[in-house]
Design a protein around this motif. Structure first.
Motif, PDB file in Angstrom:
ATOM      1  N   VAL A 146       0.923  -1.061  -0.029  1.00  0.00           N
ATOM      2  CA  VAL A 146      -0.144  -0.015   0.001  1.00  0.00           C
ATOM      3  C   VAL A 146       1.166   1.306  -0.095  1.00  0.00           C
ATOM      4  O   VAL A 146       0.654   2.084  -0.663  1.00  0.00           O
ATOM      5  N   LEU A 147       2.035   1.371   1.029  1.00  0.00           N
ATOM      6  CA  LEU A 147       2.773   2.488   0.968  1.00  0.00           C
ATOM      7  C   LEU A 147       3.439   2.679  -0.541  1.00  0.00           C
ATOM      8  O   LEU A 147       3.609   3.767  -0.968  1.00  0.00           O
ATOM      9  N   ARG A 148       4.084   1.457  -0.982  1.00  0.00           N
ATOM     10  CA  ARG A 148       4.728   1.737  -2.367  1.00  0.00           C
ATOM     11  C   ARG A 148       3.829   2.364  -3.542  1.00  0.00           C
ATOM     12  O   ARG A 148       4.121   3.130  -4.274  1.00  0.00           O
ATOM     13  N   ILE A 149       2.583   1.953  -3.515  1.00  0.00           N
ATOM     14  CA  ILE A 149       1.569   2.422  -4.555  1.00  0.00           C
ATOM     15  C   ILE A 149       1.085   3.924  -4.059  1.00  0.00           C
ATOM     16  O   ILE A 149       1.021   4.780  -5.225  1.00  0.00           O
ATOM     17  N   ASP A 152       1.918   7.010  -6.597  1.00  0.00           N
ATOM     18  CA  ASP A 152       0.752   7.842  -6.916  1.00  0.00           C
ATOM     19  C   ASP A 152       1.039   9.148  -6.410  1.00  0.00           C
ATOM     20  O   ASP A 152       0.608  10.183  -6.736  1.00  0.00           O
ATOM     21  N   GLY A 153       2.266   9.598  -5.981  1.00  0.00           N
ATOM     22  CA  GLY A 153       2.847  11.042  -5.585  1.00  0.00           C
ATOM     23  C   GLY A 153       2.151  11.259  -4.460  1.00  0.00           C
ATOM     24  O   GLY A 153       2.165  12.489  -4.021  1.00  0.00           O
ATOM     25  N   ARG A 154       1.693  10.474  -3.457  1.00  0.00           N
ATOM     26  CA  ARG A 154       0.994  10.614  -2.267  1.00  0.00           C
ATOM     27  C   ARG A 154       1.943  10.848  -0.912  1.00  0.00           C
ATOM     28  O   ARG A 154       1.692  11.225   0.051  1.00  0.00           O
ATOM     29  N   GLU A 156       9.091  10.249   3.454  1.00  0.00           N
ATOM     30  CA  GLU A 156       8.141   9.520   4.086  1.00  0.00           C
ATOM     31  C   GLU A 156       7.970   8.048   3.879  1.00  0.00           C
ATOM     32  O   GLU A 156       7.587   7.495   4.675  1.00  0.00           O
ATOM     33  N   LEU A 157       7.895   7.700   2.458  1.00  0.00           N
ATOM     34  CA  LEU A 157       8.057   6.253   2.089  1.00  0.00           C
ATOM     35  C   LEU A 157       9.174   5.521   2.968  1.00  0.00           C
ATOM     36  O   LEU A 157       8.756   4.691   3.576  1.00  0.00           O
ATOM     37  N   ASP A 158      10.437   6.128   3.178  1.00  0.00           N
ATOM     38  CA  ASP A 158      11.413   5.338   3.687  1.00  0.00           C
ATOM     39  C   ASP A 158      10.923   5.256   5.167  1.00  0.00           C
ATOM     40  O   ASP A 158      11.225   4.347   5.821  1.00  0.00           O
ATOM     41  N   GLU A 159      10.544   6.552   5.720  1.00  0.00           N
ATOM     42  CA  GLU A 159      10.186   6.374   7.209  1.00  0.00           C
ATOM     43  C   GLU A 159       9.197   5.499   7.531  1.00  0.00           C
ATOM     44  O   GLU A 159       9.271   4.447   8.355  1.00  0.00           O
TER      45      GLU A 159
END
Length: 69
Positions: free
Chosen positions: A33-36, A40-42, A47-50
């Motif tokens: 879900v996080l990778r998607i 999608d630029g959200r 933030e993704l790494d964290e």
């Protein structure tokens, strides 16, 4: 049906408890879900790494939910 898991990895129904141990599959669903969301630029890369770090080190379902939010 009570206790089913949604595509986001959240448990439905009143029988689920946030103190339940998270499985590898639970963590993997949150990572997907996080990778998607990042694609999608959200989420920014930071933030993704964290959130990935939090999801992958989560021990309980409530911790996977925190990483997902």
């Amino acid at each position: 049906m009570s206790g089913e898991i949604s595509p986001t990895g959240k448990h439905s129904g009143s029988s689920s408890s946030p103190e339940l141990r998270a499985s590898h599959a639970d963590r993997d669903r949150v990572v997907d879900v996080l990778r998607i969301a990042a694609g999608d630029g959200r989420l920014t890369a930071d933030e993704l790494d964290e959130r990935l770090e939090a999801a992958l080190s989560a021990r309980t379902l409530s911790e996977t939910d925190d990483a997902h939010r």
